[in-house]
Design a protein around this motif. Sequence first.
Motif, PDB file in Angstrom:
ATOM      1  N   GLU A 216       0.858  -1.184   0.181  1.00 15.99           N
ATOM      2  CA  GLU A 216      -0.081  -0.045  -0.055  1.00 15.99           C
ATOM      3  C   GLU A 216       0.872   1.233  -0.121  1.00 15.99           C
ATOM      4  O   GLU A 216       0.653   2.267  -0.420  1.00 15.99           O
ATOM      5  CB  GLU A 216      -0.843  -0.169   1.269  1.00 15.99           C
ATOM      6  N   LEU A 217       1.870   1.141   0.881  1.00 18.57           N
ATOM      7  CA  LEU A 217       2.819   2.442   0.910  1.00 18.57           C
ATOM      8  C   LEU A 217       3.273   2.639  -0.522  1.00 18.57           C
ATOM      9  O   LEU A 217       3.870   3.641  -0.874  1.00 18.57           O
ATOM     10  CB  LEU A 217       3.874   2.251   1.897  1.00 18.57           C
ATOM     11  N   LEU A 218       3.813   1.749  -1.273  1.00 21.57           N
ATOM     12  CA  LEU A 218       4.361   1.727  -2.567  1.00 21.57           C
ATOM     13  C   LEU A 218       3.426   1.972  -3.716  1.00 21.57           C
ATOM     14  O   LEU A 218       3.774   3.067  -4.484  1.00 21.57           O
ATOM     15  CB  LEU A 218       4.938   0.466  -3.021  1.00 21.57           C
ATOM     16  N   ALA A 219       2.418   1.606  -3.328  1.00 19.82           N
ATOM     17  CA  ALA A 219       1.125   1.956  -4.426  1.00 19.82           C
ATOM     18  C   ALA A 219       0.982   3.495  -4.096  1.00 19.82           C
ATOM     19  O   ALA A 219       0.760   4.183  -5.121  1.00 19.82           O
ATOM     20  CB  ALA A 219      -0.341   1.235  -4.067  1.00 19.82           C
ATOM     21  N   ARG A 220       1.040   4.142  -2.862  1.00 20.02           N
ATOM     22  CA  ARG A 220       0.604   5.548  -2.642  1.00 20.02           C
ATOM     23  C   ARG A 220       1.993   6.142  -3.289  1.00 20.02           C
ATOM     24  O   ARG A 220       1.544   7.397  -3.818  1.00 20.02           O
ATOM     25  CB  ARG A 220       0.705   5.624  -1.220  1.00 20.02           C
ATOM     26  N   ALA A 221       3.064   5.944  -3.104  1.00 22.70           N
ATOM     27  CA  ALA A 221       4.125   6.614  -3.532  1.00 22.70           C
ATOM     28  C   ALA A 221       4.108   6.572  -4.893  1.00 22.70           C
ATOM     29  O   ALA A 221       4.510   7.634  -5.648  1.00 22.70           O
ATOM     30  CB  ALA A 221       5.510   5.925  -3.161  1.00 22.70           C
ATOM     31  N   LEU A 222       3.519   5.705  -5.974  1.00 21.51           N
ATOM     32  CA  LEU A 222       3.605   5.785  -7.240  1.00 21.51           C
ATOM     33  C   LEU A 222       2.390   6.447  -7.980  1.00 21.51           C
ATOM     34  O   LEU A 222       2.223   6.515  -9.107  1.00 21.51           O
ATOM     35  CB  LEU A 222       3.457   4.131  -7.630  1.00 21.51           C
ATOM     36  N   GLY A 223       1.270   6.549  -6.840  1.00 26.72           N
ATOM     37  CA  GLY A 223      -0.004   7.094  -7.044  1.00 26.72           C
ATOM     38  C   GLY A 223      -0.699   6.231  -8.035  1.00 26.72           C
ATOM     39  O   GLY A 223      -1.431   6.591  -8.808  1.00 26.72           O
TER      40      GLY A 223
END
Length: 229
Positions: free
Chosen positions: A69-76
């Motif tokens: 989830e953190l990576l998905a958020r960082a990538l948008g």
Amino acid sequence: MISLISFDVWNTLLDINVMIENLVKALSELLEVSEKDIMERILKTREEIKKIRKSRSGDPEKALEESQELLARALGVDIEIVKRATAKATLSVDERIVLLEVKETLKKLHGRYIITTTGNVMFWPSAYTRLILEKFGLAEYITKQFYSDEIKAYKPMKEAFLAPLRYFNVSPEEAIHIGDTKAEDFEGALNAGMYACWINPETEKVEQIHEKGFVVKNTKDLLELLHRL
């Protein structure tokens, strides 16, 4: 006497840089974004996750999901993109992912010790790591694998190190853990009462740096260390 050897996986048995490179390429293809931009966001997210785990502010029950989830958020992007990219990355890894002399070291230890993995997961599930270990012939030398998304505890938590010991009914004094991260692997194992071996490529020789702690240059040096214990 040591009867169980616990191995960290990434940057101990397998090269995390190869996997990250494949993940960057997969995300770049899926999102049509430059690999440089993707790499920067992944590395920043990895550091954020490591800080969360060191402070133990994350939820061990959802360690994998939180990292995705953190990576998905960082990538948008939606988390589904992260899941697809990690699958694509796993499918495309080659033999470069196995670190030098790891297989020969495991061969020499196999049959003499209980060999386990004690690994954290980040971005991809342990099932993918298991596939890689199978694909390149390392799994056959490992008695049983333990990962944070399966045991619901991550290093440096004491529970992560004790899970293999409880399974095999081995005391901490009969076990050693080896890994490349000082805080997660070395200090975590010592806090669990185990012997600990920290892989530090900058060291020149096997050296004792704690009552039950040692530093080595690479995984192969573990063979020399075991003769001392």
